[in-house]
Design an enzyme around this catalytic site. Structure first.
Site, mmCIF file in Angstrom:
data_model
loop_
_atom_site.group_PDB
_atom_site.id
_atom_site.type_symbol
_atom_site.label_atom_id
_atom_site.label_comp_id
_atom_site.label_asym_id
_atom_site.label_seq_id
_atom_site.Cartn_x
_atom_site.Cartn_y
_atom_site.Cartn_z
ATOM 1 N N ASN A 183 58.228 -39.040 -52.624
ATOM 2 C CA ASN A 183 57.462 -38.926 -53.818
ATOM 3 C C ASN A 183 57.247 -40.183 -54.317
ATOM 4 O OD1 ASN A 183 56.725 -38.528 -56.313
ATOM 5 N ND2 ASN A 183 58.328 -37.545 -57.107
ATOM 6 N N TRP A 184 56.237 -40.717 -54.292
ATOM 7 C CA TRP A 184 55.840 -42.430 -54.575
ATOM 8 C C TRP A 184 55.823 -42.475 -56.146
ATOM 9 C CZ3 TRP A 184 51.776 -44.549 -50.866
ATOM 10 C CH2 TRP A 184 52.437 -44.431 -49.482
ATOM 11 N N LYS A 185 55.701 -41.250 -56.783
ATOM 12 C CA LYS A 185 55.591 -41.479 -58.236
ATOM 13 C C LYS A 185 54.416 -42.391 -58.799
ATOM 14 C CE LYS A 185 60.392 -40.208 -58.461
ATOM 15 N NZ LYS A 185 61.718 -40.233 -59.418
ATOM 16 N N HIS B 144 58.245 -31.438 -61.373
ATOM 17 C CA HIS B 144 59.177 -32.309 -61.067
ATOM 18 C C HIS B 144 60.019 -32.569 -62.376
ATOM 19 C CE1 HIS B 144 60.774 -36.346 -60.776
ATOM 20 N NE2 HIS B 144 60.960 -36.267 -59.323
ATOM 21 N N GLU C 56 60.745 -35.306 -64.179
ATOM 22 C CA GLU C 56 60.045 -36.234 -65.017
ATOM 23 C C GLU C 56 58.558 -35.576 -65.701
ATOM 24 O OE1 GLU C 56 59.365 -39.170 -61.908
ATOM 25 O OE2 GLU C 56 61.781 -39.403 -61.969
ATOM 26 N N GLU D 119 66.708 -31.280 -57.425
ATOM 27 C CA GLU D 119 67.136 -32.447 -57.915
ATOM 28 C C GLU D 119 67.864 -32.556 -59.218
ATOM 29 O OE1 GLU D 119 63.776 -35.178 -56.029
ATOM 30 O OE2 GLU D 119 62.895 -34.313 -57.941
ATOM 31 N N GLY E 139 66.880 -41.579 -59.585
ATOM 32 C CA GLY E 139 66.602 -43.087 -59.717
ATOM 33 C C GLY E 139 67.932 -43.620 -60.257
ATOM 34 N N SER F 253 68.429 -40.084 -55.495
ATOM 35 C CA SER F 253 69.070 -41.264 -54.838
ATOM 36 C C SER F 253 69.198 -41.008 -53.167
ATOM 37 C CB SER F 253 70.265 -41.764 -55.613
ATOM 38 O OG SER F 253 69.950 -41.908 -56.898
ATOM 39 N N GLY G 36 62.710 -40.674 -53.758
ATOM 40 C CA GLY G 36 61.723 -41.230 -54.443
ATOM 41 C C GLY G 36 61.543 -42.910 -54.042
ATOM 42 N N GLY G 37 62.600 -43.508 -54.661
ATOM 43 C CA GLY G 37 62.713 -44.890 -54.485
ATOM 44 C C GLY G 37 62.635 -45.319 -52.814
HETATM 45 P P1 13P Z 1 65.130 -41.174 -56.309
HETATM 46 O O1 13P Z 1 65.178 -40.938 -54.705
HETATM 47 O O2 13P Z 1 64.341 -42.481 -56.637
HETATM 48 O O3 13P Z 1 66.359 -41.072 -57.122
HETATM 49 O O4 13P Z 1 64.031 -40.067 -56.714
HETATM 50 C C1 13P Z 1 64.164 -38.713 -56.393
HETATM 51 C C2 13P Z 1 62.864 -37.987 -56.938
HETATM 52 O O5 13P Z 1 62.913 -37.813 -58.198
HETATM 53 C C3 13P Z 1 61.940 -37.544 -55.932
HETATM 54 O O6 13P Z 1 61.295 -36.537 -56.463
#
Ligand code: 13P
Length: 249
Positions: A9-11, A95, A97, A165, A171, A208, A229-230
């Site tokens: 997930n590149w956000k 998600h 967020e 999640e 994050g 993470s 994510g990251g």
């Molecule tokens: P991180 O891997 O950056 O913690 O993000 C997880 C995430 O929100 C994937 O959708």
């Protein structure tokens, strides 16, 4: 059907050049394995360009959100049909967020889930508890509510995945412990078994996940992949996570 799904997930990250570069590196990976599906979910603006770049049987493409209506006067929104028309196969819905910054409720998320499945997209429904929920012993209650309401009216599960999640692990560099992941995935799996009978719905872990912890997390029972994510923005890390899944097959 593949054994694991490794999804990035590149956000709201990357311009188009950066996105192409990451995608090229992933696509060029030598050791693709049909047991492990690789999925990237870049920003909307890049999906059409990237689908021209990749062999979609190697790298699948997904979106990070969608509107539930097929078309109409919804300024700024993107429909299932638009996503399908540019080679997008998956969509992430609900998600944390989106729930917290854009006030998405379980009811809205349910409309999206139902309509995306009906449109033929594969849906990754995200669920997860906040730190406050966990510390007050409400994790299962919150997850059960997100699942019950989010999946209302869903009967066909072939295109459905769940991503667990924990909000406090996103994050933050903090991952849930193996025990917490194991217990929670078991709880989700039991819920899905009861709700759908014999189910084959993959449950991904997100929060993470990185090259160092991926193998341990992916080896926990009822963990069928990761939503990353990251670390998904760094091809080397993402491929290392992908490779950990191959090693576990
Ligand atoms: P991180 O891997 O950056 O913690 O993000 C997880 C995430 O929100 C994937 O959708």
């Amino acid at each position: 059907m593949s054994k694991y799904l490794i999804a990035g997930n590149w956000k709201m990250n990357t311009n188009l050049d950066e996105a192409k570069k990451i995608t090229d590196e992933l696509h060029g990976y030598k050791d693709f394995d049909s047991e492990v599906e690789m999925l990237i979910c870049p920003p909307f603006t890049h999906i059409g360009f990237l689908s021209e770049l990749v062999d979609l049987s190697r790298v699948s493409l997904g979106a990070q959100n969608v509107h539930y209506e097929p078309k109409g006067a919804y300024t700024g929104e993107i429909s299932n049909e638009m996503l399908l028309s540019v080679g997008c196969e998956y969509v992430i819905i609900g998600h944390s967020e989106r729930r917290s910054y854009f006030n998405e409720t379980n009811e809205l998320i349910n409309k999206k889930v139902v309509n995306s499945l009906n449109a033929g997209l594969r849906v990754i429904l995200c669920i997860g508890e906040t730190l406050e929920d966990r510390e007050s012993g409400n994790t299962n209650k919150v997850l059960e509510e997100q699942l019950t309401k989010g999946l209302l009216g869903v009967e066909e599960t072939i295109n459905l995945k769940i991503a667990y999640e924990p909000v406090w692990a996103i994050g933050t560099g903090k991952t849930a412990t193996s025990e917490q992941i194991s217990e929670t995935h078991k709880f989700i799996s039991n819920f899905l078994n009861l709700r759908f009978g014999d189910n084959i719905i993959k449950i991904l872990y997100g929060g993470s996940m990185n090259a160092e912890n991926a193998k341990d997390i992916l080896s926990i029972s009822n963990v069928n992949g990761g939503l990353i994510g990251g670390a998904s923005l760094k091809p080397e890390s993402f491929l290392s996570i992908y490779n950990s899944a191959i090693e576990l097959c």
